[in-house]
Scaffold this active site. Structure first.
Site, PDB file in Angstrom:
ATOM      1  N   THR A 193       0.813  -1.215   0.000  1.00  0.00           N
ATOM      2  CA  THR A 193       0.000   0.000   0.000  1.00  0.00           C
ATOM      3  C   THR A 193       0.849   1.267   0.000  1.00  0.00           C
ATOM      4  O   THR A 193       0.403   2.309  -0.494  1.00  0.00           O
ATOM      5  CB  THR A 193      -0.958   0.022   1.202  1.00  0.00           C
ATOM      6  OG1 THR A 193      -0.205   0.057   2.424  1.00  0.00           O
ATOM      7  CG2 THR A 193      -1.846  -1.212   1.195  1.00  0.00           C
ATOM      8  N   ALA A 238      -0.491   7.087   1.993  1.00  0.00           N
ATOM      9  CA  ALA A 238      -0.716   5.793   1.343  1.00  0.00           C
ATOM     10  C   ALA A 238      -2.204   5.528   1.229  1.00  0.00           C
ATOM     11  O   ALA A 238      -2.971   5.755   2.170  1.00  0.00           O
ATOM     12  CB  ALA A 238      -0.041   4.688   2.143  1.00  0.00           C
ATOM     13  N   LEU A 239      -2.627   5.050   0.064  1.00  0.00           N
ATOM     14  CA  LEU A 239      -4.029   4.697  -0.183  1.00  0.00           C
ATOM     15  C   LEU A 239      -4.215   3.224   0.176  1.00  0.00           C
ATOM     16  O   LEU A 239      -4.392   2.360  -0.675  1.00  0.00           O
ATOM     17  CB  LEU A 239      -4.383   4.981  -1.639  1.00  0.00           C
ATOM     18  CG  LEU A 239      -4.242   6.458  -2.035  1.00  0.00           C
ATOM     19  CD1 LEU A 239      -4.398   6.635  -3.543  1.00  0.00           C
ATOM     20  CD2 LEU A 239      -5.249   7.322  -1.292  1.00  0.00           C
ATOM     21  N   HIS A 240      -4.178   2.961   1.485  1.00  0.00           N
ATOM     22  CA  HIS A 240      -4.147   1.582   1.971  1.00  0.00           C
ATOM     23  C   HIS A 240      -5.364   0.766   1.521  1.00  0.00           C
ATOM     24  O   HIS A 240      -5.248  -0.225   0.803  1.00  0.00           O
ATOM     25  CB  HIS A 240      -4.087   1.575   3.502  1.00  0.00           C
ATOM     26  CG  HIS A 240      -2.922   2.282   4.106  1.00  0.00           C
ATOM     27  ND1 HIS A 240      -1.634   1.813   3.990  1.00  0.00           N
ATOM     28  CD2 HIS A 240      -2.853   3.425   4.832  1.00  0.00           C
ATOM     29  CE1 HIS A 240      -0.816   2.630   4.643  1.00  0.00           C
ATOM     30  NE2 HIS A 240      -1.522   3.617   5.150  1.00  0.00           N
ATOM     31  N   ASP A 241      -6.542   1.172   1.998  1.00  0.00           N
ATOM     32  CA  ASP A 241      -7.739   0.344   1.830  1.00  0.00           C
ATOM     33  C   ASP A 241      -8.214   0.195   0.386  1.00  0.00           C
ATOM     34  O   ASP A 241      -8.710  -0.879   0.006  1.00  0.00           O
ATOM     35  CB  ASP A 241      -8.866   0.869   2.716  1.00  0.00           C
ATOM     36  CG  ASP A 241      -8.548   0.719   4.199  1.00  0.00           C
ATOM     37  OD1 ASP A 241      -7.651  -0.073   4.533  1.00  0.00           O
ATOM     38  OD2 ASP A 241      -9.191   1.408   5.015  1.00  0.00           O
TER      39      ASP A 241
END
Length: 309
Positions: A193, A238-241
């Site tokens: 991510t 961060a664009l985790h999901d």
């Protein structure tokens, strides 16, 4: 005549949270989002449930929201208010949702949907408490779903601690039980991510659309970039999901490696650590039990994200 691709059926288990909101928005457009379950994590259960309802209201679609676990399996409740703000949606002020939860029994709902919805994907982007409780009730849950995608863990360093990623750290016992439950899940950890980042250019492109949803996301990430600047000195997040959603809807954007993972549930330094067996030798190497996303095509993913929002 070319047929349109079949959209995946997805149930999102989440703790909104800035990146959870973006994941819900992507799933609503890129899949058949059948329902949402909530769990305490980024904020309290009351806040994460309210935030999920607010996002569905913003979308304008009555996606059922079912409230779940308010604390970890061991009774602890940990949150990430230092990142997401006290209410979970720092940077935006949404009106109190006019919709109510469909139930306060996420576990029963997950089990019912697994049997009722053909080829259902569970996308778990918060602590894994609800999924673990569902497995405890029906140990064969994995055999009734198409798959499980998880945002959690890391093959390297953590973010909640030096060794643990937040979602796993918040309920390590739940994570340990889920990884042992036979799902062979897709795992999008920090190692993946943190390759997919938002920045101020992305915010500018979203604002240029002059529409409600991209402006909402721009407001969320204006706040998040300021928090990251305070915490790590860089105006990026961060664009985790969203990665866990895209790994189901657009797996061609990713590279995957099968590995074995276990979770450390105790230890002053290692509680919540995801221990991935990355040994090159075959001798003593554990049998893989998950598919680890190791690389994302950030350019293509960013283009898809902007087009969708």
């Amino acid at each position: 005549m070319n047929e349109l691709p079949v959209m995946a059926n997805i149930l999102i288990d989440c703790d909104p949270g800035h990146d959870d909101a973006m994941a819900i928005l992507l799933a609503e457009s890129l899949s058949n989002l059948v329902s949402i379950t909530t769990v305490a994590g980024n904020s309290s259960l009351a806040n994460t449930t309210r935030n999920a309802l607010s996002v569905t209201e913003l979308i304008g679609r009555d996606i059922p929201v079912h409230a779940g676990a308010s604390q970890a399996l061991n009774g602890e409740a940990r949150d990430a208010r230092h990142v997401h703000g006290a209410g979970g949606f720092g940077g935006v002020s949404l009106a109190e949702p006019g919709r109510a939860v469909a139930s306060e029994d996420a576990v029963t709902h997950i089990l019912a949907q697994a049997r009722a919805v053909e080829a259902l994907w569970l996308v778990a982007i918060g602590p894994l408490t609800n999924i673990a409780l569902a497995v405890r009730k029906e140990p064969d849950l994995a055999s009734h779903v198409a798959g499980l995608a998880i945002m959690g863990g890391s093959t390297g360093s953590g973010n909640a601690t030096a060794t643990a990623e937040f979602n796993i750290w918040a309920d390590p016992q739940a994570a340990k039980e889920v990884f042992a439950a036979g799902f062979d899940p897709i795992v999008c950890g920090l190692n993946l991510t943190q390759q997919f980042l938002s920045d101020d250019d992305l915010i500018s492109e979203l604002r240029a659309a002059q529409r409600t949803i991209p402006t909402f996301v721009a407001d969320l990430y204006t706040y998040m970039h300021a928090r990251m600047e305070d915490l790590i000195g860089v105006r990026q997040a961060a664009l985790h999901d969203p990665c866990a959603v895209l790994a189901v809807t657009h797996p061609d954007l990713f590279e995957f490696v099968s590995m074995h993972v276990d979770v450390e549930t105790e230890g002053d330094l290692t509680r919540g650590m995801t221990v991935f067996d990355q040994r090159r030798t075959r001798r003593g190497k554990a049998t893989p039990n998950c598919k680890v996303a190791t690389h994302i095509d950030q350019g293509a993913a960013r283009e898809l994200l902007l087009k969708t929002l």
